[in-house]
Design an enzyme around this catalytic site. Structure first.
Site, PDB file in Angstrom:
ATOM      1  CG  ASP A  16       5.198  27.680  16.333  1.00 55.43           C
ATOM      2  OD1 ASP A  16       5.093  27.667  15.493  1.00 55.43           O
ATOM      3  OD2 ASP A  16       6.763  27.523  16.060  1.00 55.43           O
ATOM      4  CG  ASP A  32       4.131  24.161  12.154  1.00 56.08           C
ATOM      5  OD1 ASP A  32       4.788  24.428  11.360  1.00 56.08           O
ATOM      6  OD2 ASP A  32       4.517  24.418  13.547  1.00 56.08           O
TER       7      ASP A  32
END
Length: 147
Positions: free
Chosen positions: A111, A128
């Site tokens: 991330d 995401d």
């Protein structure tokens, strides 16, 4: 159907490229201000889901991702002639598959996108965003669909 597969493949490649670039160019846990006060790049390894739910449960999350992928492929085929449904399902599929690739290869998801103005919001990645946009879009379409 070919165009949806092409879209899914392209989005997966974009996400994997971003993750690869971040892995090479940004130190773990360091913060780079892309747009000060708005967007930072902060490389982390997430071995859970959003907000670190199911942290450390990589096998469970991988199984859930595989099941979700199979279900989404079935629904993509079912709704292939309904553009907005198929588009949003394609977004969801690309996000699910790309994060699954990370889980299988690394045992975590990379991330990097951090909204500076939302300090408690989870750091996320392009996959995401695809998952979230596709899910929200699909919910809206289902609510508004008159058929």
């Amino acid at each position: 159907m070919f165009y949806y597969v092409l879209l899914i493949t392209g989005l997966i490649l974009i996400d994997q490229f971003i993750k690869h670039w971040v892995s090479i160019n940004i130190a773990f846990n360091s913060i780079h201000h892309v747009i000060p006060g708005l967007l930072n790049l902060t490389k982390i390894h997430n071995n859970g889901a959003a907000w670190s739910l199911f942290s450390g449960q990589i096998n469970l999350l991988s199984v859930i991702s595989i099941i979700m992928t199979i279900i989404l492929v079935i629904y993509l085929w079912k709704f292939r002639k309904r553009f907005l449904y198929a588009l949003n399902i394609s977004l969801m599929l690309s996000g699910a598959i790309s994060n699954l690739i990370d889980r299988l290869l690394h045992k975590y998801v990379i991330d990097m996108f951090q909204f500076a103005f939302l300090p408690n919001f989870p750091i996320s990645n392009f996959a995401d965003w695809c998952l979230s946009i596709g899910t929200i879009g699909l919910i809206i379409i289902i609510i508004l669909d008159k058929d």
